[in-house]
Design a protein around this motif. Sequence first.
Motif, PDB file in Angstrom:
ATOM      1  N   VAL A 109       0.854  -1.187   0.000  1.00 54.58           N
ATOM      2  CA  VAL A 109       0.000   0.000   0.000  1.00 54.58           C
ATOM      3  C   VAL A 109       0.893   1.240   0.000  1.00 54.58           C
ATOM      4  CG1 VAL A 109      -1.954  -1.083   1.147  1.00 54.58           C
ATOM      5  CG2 VAL A 109      -0.148  -0.076   2.505  1.00 54.58           C
ATOM      6  N   ALA A 110       0.274   2.409  -0.181  1.00 55.02           N
ATOM      7  CA  ALA A 110       1.080   3.624  -0.319  1.00 55.02           C
ATOM      8  C   ALA A 110       1.843   3.945   0.965  1.00 55.02           C
ATOM      9  CB  ALA A 110       0.198   4.794  -0.730  1.00 55.02           C
ATOM     10  N   ILE A 171     -10.221   5.704   9.532  1.00 58.38           N
ATOM     11  CA  ILE A 171      -9.859   6.828   8.667  1.00 58.38           C
ATOM     12  C   ILE A 171      -8.502   6.583   8.012  1.00 58.38           C
ATOM     13  CG2 ILE A 171      -9.119   9.246   8.668  1.00 58.38           C
ATOM     14  CD1 ILE A 171     -11.202   9.817  10.784  1.00 58.38           C
ATOM     15  N   LEU A 175      -7.796   6.331   4.092  1.00 58.62           N
ATOM     16  CA  LEU A 175      -6.887   7.286   3.447  1.00 58.62           C
ATOM     17  C   LEU A 175      -5.793   6.544   2.681  1.00 58.62           C
ATOM     18  CD1 LEU A 175      -5.573  10.386   5.363  1.00 58.62           C
ATOM     19  CD2 LEU A 175      -4.014   9.032   4.031  1.00 58.62           C
ATOM     20  N   VAL A 178      -7.293   4.960  -0.509  1.00 58.15           N
ATOM     21  CA  VAL A 178      -7.599   5.900  -1.590  1.00 58.15           C
ATOM     22  C   VAL A 178      -6.312   6.276  -2.312  1.00 58.15           C
ATOM     23  CG1 VAL A 178      -8.414   8.224  -2.144  1.00 58.15           C
ATOM     24  CG2 VAL A 178      -9.671   6.849  -0.509  1.00 58.15           C
ATOM     25  N   VAL A 179      -5.271   6.609  -1.538  1.00 53.93           N
ATOM     26  CA  VAL A 179      -4.004   6.995  -2.167  1.00 53.93           C
ATOM     27  C   VAL A 179      -3.419   5.820  -2.945  1.00 53.93           C
ATOM     28  CG1 VAL A 179      -1.672   7.833  -1.739  1.00 53.93           C
ATOM     29  CG2 VAL A 179      -3.570   8.739  -0.410  1.00 53.93           C
ATOM     30  N   HIS A 182      -5.132   5.462  -6.246  1.00 53.34           N
ATOM     31  CA  HIS A 182      -4.788   6.535  -7.175  1.00 53.34           C
ATOM     32  C   HIS A 182      -3.359   6.419  -7.690  1.00 53.34           C
ATOM     33  CE1 HIS A 182      -8.072   9.484  -7.447  1.00 53.34           C
ATOM     34  NE2 HIS A 182      -8.460   8.970  -6.286  1.00 53.34           N
ATOM     35  N   LYS A 183      -2.440   6.024  -6.807  1.00 52.73           N
ATOM     36  CA  LYS A 183      -1.025   6.199  -7.149  1.00 52.73           C
ATOM     37  C   LYS A 183      -0.252   4.909  -7.392  1.00 52.73           C
ATOM     38  CE  LYS A 183      -1.282  10.655  -6.527  1.00 52.73           C
ATOM     39  NZ  LYS A 183      -1.208  11.568  -7.663  1.00 52.73           N
ATOM     40  N   MET A 184      -0.777   3.770  -6.978  1.00 53.38           N
ATOM     41  CA  MET A 184       0.067   2.572  -6.972  1.00 53.38           C
ATOM     42  C   MET A 184      -0.314   1.549  -8.032  1.00 53.38           C
ATOM     43  SD  MET A 184       2.068   3.343  -4.434  1.00 53.38           S
ATOM     44  CE  MET A 184       2.873   1.876  -3.831  1.00 53.38           C
ATOM     45  N   VAL A 209     -13.110   7.958   4.829  1.00 51.01           N
ATOM     46  CA  VAL A 209     -12.385   9.215   5.028  1.00 51.01           C
ATOM     47  C   VAL A 209     -13.353  10.364   5.279  1.00 51.01           C
ATOM     48  CG1 VAL A 209     -10.903  10.902   3.892  1.00 51.01           C
ATOM     49  CG2 VAL A 209     -10.387   8.484   3.707  1.00 51.01           C
TER      50      VAL A 209
ATOM     51  N   HIS B  17       8.708   0.349  -1.886  1.00 46.49           N
ATOM     52  CA  HIS B  17       7.515  -0.050  -2.631  1.00 46.49           C
ATOM     53  C   HIS B  17       7.108   0.954  -3.697  1.00 46.49           C
ATOM     54  CE1 HIS B  17       6.254   2.338   0.773  1.00 46.49           C
ATOM     55  NE2 HIS B  17       5.115   2.577   0.180  1.00 46.49           N
ATOM     56  N   PHE B  18       7.836   2.063  -3.810  1.00 47.77           N
ATOM     57  CA  PHE B  18       7.533   3.028  -4.872  1.00 47.77           C
ATOM     58  C   PHE B  18       8.468   2.809  -6.049  1.00 47.77           C
ATOM     59  CE2 PHE B  18       5.945   5.450  -1.152  1.00 47.77           C
ATOM     60  CZ  PHE B  18       4.647   5.633  -1.587  1.00 47.77           C
ATOM     61  N   GLN B  23       6.312   9.323  -7.676  1.00 45.30           N
ATOM     62  CA  GLN B  23       5.176   8.567  -7.152  1.00 45.30           C
ATOM     63  C   GLN B  23       5.087   8.719  -5.640  1.00 45.30           C
ATOM     64  OE1 GLN B  23       5.598   4.315  -7.468  1.00 45.30           O
ATOM     65  NE2 GLN B  23       3.412   3.993  -7.776  1.00 45.30           N
ATOM     66  N   SER B  26       3.928  12.423  -4.814  1.00 47.63           N
ATOM     67  CA  SER B  26       2.522  12.715  -5.094  1.00 47.63           C
ATOM     68  C   SER B  26       1.609  11.904  -4.176  1.00 47.63           C
ATOM     69  CB  SER B  26       2.186  12.479  -6.563  1.00 47.63           C
ATOM     70  OG  SER B  26       2.339  11.119  -6.875  1.00 47.63           O
ATOM     71  N   SER B  27       2.034  10.702  -3.754  1.00 42.84           N
ATOM     72  CA  SER B  27       1.242   9.931  -2.788  1.00 42.84           C
ATOM     73  C   SER B  27       1.161  10.669  -1.461  1.00 42.84           C
ATOM     74  CB  SER B  27       1.857   8.560  -2.548  1.00 42.84           C
ATOM     75  OG  SER B  27       1.851   7.801  -3.710  1.00 42.84           O
ATOM     76  N   LEU B  30      -1.235  13.666  -1.785  1.00 38.45           N
ATOM     77  CA  LEU B  30      -2.652  13.281  -1.824  1.00 38.45           C
ATOM     78  C   LEU B  30      -3.115  12.825  -0.444  1.00 38.45           C
ATOM     79  CD1 LEU B  30      -5.234  12.752  -3.402  1.00 38.45           C
ATOM     80  CD2 LEU B  30      -4.355  10.507  -3.994  1.00 38.45           C
ATOM     81  N   GLY B  31      -2.264  12.049   0.233  1.00 33.54           N
ATOM     82  CA  GLY B  31      -2.613  11.605   1.580  1.00 33.54           C
ATOM     83  C   GLY B  31      -2.850  12.778   2.507  1.00 33.54           C
ATOM     84  N   LEU B  34      -6.176  14.514   1.817  1.00 28.75           N
ATOM     85  CA  LEU B  34      -7.296  13.741   2.367  1.00 28.75           C
ATOM     86  C   LEU B  34      -7.384  13.940   3.874  1.00 28.75           C
ATOM     87  CD1 LEU B  34      -6.987  10.419   0.374  1.00 28.75           C
ATOM     88  CD2 LEU B  34      -8.905  11.987   0.333  1.00 28.75           C
ATOM     89  N   THR B  38     -10.463  15.465   6.341  1.00 25.61           N
ATOM     90  CA  THR B  38     -11.050  14.913   7.568  1.00 25.61           C
ATOM     91  C   THR B  38     -11.040  15.962   8.673  1.00 25.61           C
ATOM     92  OG1 THR B  38      -9.010  14.024   8.528  1.00 25.61           O
ATOM     93  CG2 THR B  38     -10.187  12.626   6.987  1.00 25.61           C
ATOM     94  N   LEU B  41     -13.873  18.372   8.067  1.00 29.10           N
ATOM     95  CA  LEU B  41     -15.159  17.759   8.389  1.00 29.10           C
ATOM     96  C   LEU B  41     -15.361  17.670   9.897  1.00 29.10           C
ATOM     97  CD1 LEU B  41     -15.142  15.075   5.625  1.00 29.10           C
ATOM     98  CD2 LEU B  41     -17.027  16.640   6.079  1.00 29.10           C
TER      99      LEU B  41
END
Lengths: 540, 226
Positions: A109-110, A171, A175, A178-179, A182-184, A209, B17-18, B23, B26-27, B30-31, B34, B38, B41
């Motif tokens: 995972v990311a 959460i 999160l 989702v990443v 999108h990215k992996m 999320v 792992h990248f 990559q 940008s991960s 984006l994280g 997000l 939260t 919210l």
Amino acid sequence: MSNQTHDSVEPSYLVAKKGLLSWLITVDHKRIGLMYLVATLFFFMVAGLLAILLRTELFTPGQDFMSAQTYNQVFTLHGAIMVFLFIIPSVPAAMGNFLLPLMLGARDVAFPKLNLLSFYIYCIAAVMLVLTLVMGSLDTGWTFYTPYSSTTGTAVIMATLGVFIAGFSSILTGLNFVVTVHKMRAPGVTWNRMPLMIWAIYATALIQVLATPILAITLMLLCIERVLSIGIFDPALGGDPVLFQHFFWFYSHPAVYIMVLPGFGIVSELITVHSRKHIFGYRAIALSSVAIAVISFLVWGHHMFVSGQSELAGVVFSFITFAVAVPTAIKVLSWVATLYGGSIRYTTPMWYAMIFLWTFTVGGLTGLYLSTLSTDVHLHDTYFVVAHFHYVMVGGTVIAFLGGLFHWFPKMFGRMYNERAGAISALLVFIGFNVTFGTQFFLGHQGMPRRYYAYLPEYEYLHQISTVGSWVLAAGLFLVLFTLLAGLKFGKHAPANPWGGVSLEWHTATPPIEHNFHHIPHVESGPYDFPEIDWDSAKH
Amino acid sequence: MSSSNASNERPAWVAHHFDTAGQQVSSAKLGMWLFLATEALMFSGLFLAYFLIRKLHPDMVLVASEELNKAYGGVNTVVLIFSSFTMALGVRAAQVGNQKSLERNLMITIACAFIFMGVKYIEYSAKIHHGLLPWNFFDMEKAAHHSAALASFEYTPMFFGIYFTMTGLHGLHVVIGIGVLTWILIRARRREFTPDNYVAVENVGLYWHIVDLVWIFLFPLLYLVK
């Protein structure tokens, strides 16, 4: 895939590193997934046994071995553990963790460390929820409605903090996923080539999320209410108790889809792989997951039809709730259309997928009774509601989860289970489940209210059928456990691709190596393009 | 590990792992976005609670909000906006590899956070002194002595309940901000950031901006709005 000799040398993720510590500090998504699996199955068993206690108490109309107070505590714990420690993390965190990077062709995972952190946060939450048992327990129901929850003497703060912390775990997992989506993705894995399981997990992660922070603030307000007392939920102090219900359901209705969407994903995989047919309506199923995720945020008011919200609000929420039926029906009908003309193999995963089609459809259709304003007034807070959400949560999510467990068990552990025992477990679960909860529709319609430890004698007959059913269901679930444990110990070694699946998790060793793939795969076709499909004749 | 040509140019800070540095960066971004969603919210729930209290007890809120010190609130607003500015300068400095400017701006930002908490301490002390607290600790005698108008409303403690909840949660975020900014400062002093690899600075900067942003809504709603 290309250099097979090299494949067999590299050890699987199960034995790549040795010792307990190598598991506890692992950042490998597959190991974390397995740890989640063990933890969630443990809590499934705990909360399931509590349910058996409840059903057994209800065998006779009067009090048997539980006082009213004990009964309240047991059903609260049953609900809270099932929802927050089992169903919400079961498919996304346990199976999703294992499958997501494999299906995307990624190495992990990311955020692998964050992934391990969410597991430990989950563990802390679990300990806190269990600790409420020795701290005076909890008797509010899993919904924690105010003003009762802000005034009762039981361990509300401990329990809500536990759920609050479980929320963080949820959460962070969402999160991360989702990443990752999108990215992996590996080269060639376009959005329209992702397995439907991934689409479902993705939609789920979005809800995790975007909805869970509201639960966090709600429970924080409840804790503050008990410590400092703002009065916001208490009419005697100038507040509004219905506000809590708005807050709570704004999270908890989308949470229902956190629970069931991953189940949809699993069933999409099971039905297409075991009927050897390309999924019918790939895009429709994929996008309906996202549509359900979006609509899920707009329907919370249907839990409050009798809580005194305005008539207009009731009508609007009722209408939007009906709208959920559209994307859901798109899914169910697409699965049935996939079965049509397929080469169906009656494997255990397929039996569970079939059961899902039946029980989930019953659960979904009875939801329409409850979203109809006038019938809801009659059925609100009765066993009809209990039966409805068990048909969706157990008949939907848990059945799909079991099917998925049998389907990916060979990939996870490199062993096969006994097909006959698996099929018998499916039969027992099917019979037990329908006897337990089918009768409750009738009980509810006749006026049996939920959450009562005793009842009028005229309900006795149906209650007894339901209780016997719950014992059969429990026997079926234990058979699942024994089948899998026996498979683990004595099962035949599984081939890399026992079901002939095409999605990427079947393209690596069984069990997978630590970094999933020797070479990151390059994908050029969809996840359901089975080799035996004859595209030319299919066009006619 | 995968493609042989990339492994040669692969910097050490790229995790196993990248595939590429891009990559990973940008991960991380984006994280972070997000995560910010939260946060927004979570605070939105408190804003909803605030508006409900205003709707239920408009007259009480008008009188009670007069008790908040506009000067202190204003100073804190300026301090936080200024610290957001220095934070942005710090990110820019990391981007162009200006080590000295990066460290200096991070230190100014941390100092601003401490000033903010100091002013908050003075404000909280005054409220506690006058007994203007949530229900369980509200002191009617002291409050009436302080202001007769306040005591004439039945539900005055509600306002201070939501005031302490909102500013308290925000203050907690400032304290966490001090922690992560200090962590970034330590890493900056170890020269861990380069113009290719500064996403951690940028992400902490984003976090600091949302802390600032929340306050920019809190200040007018609690202190100023009539």
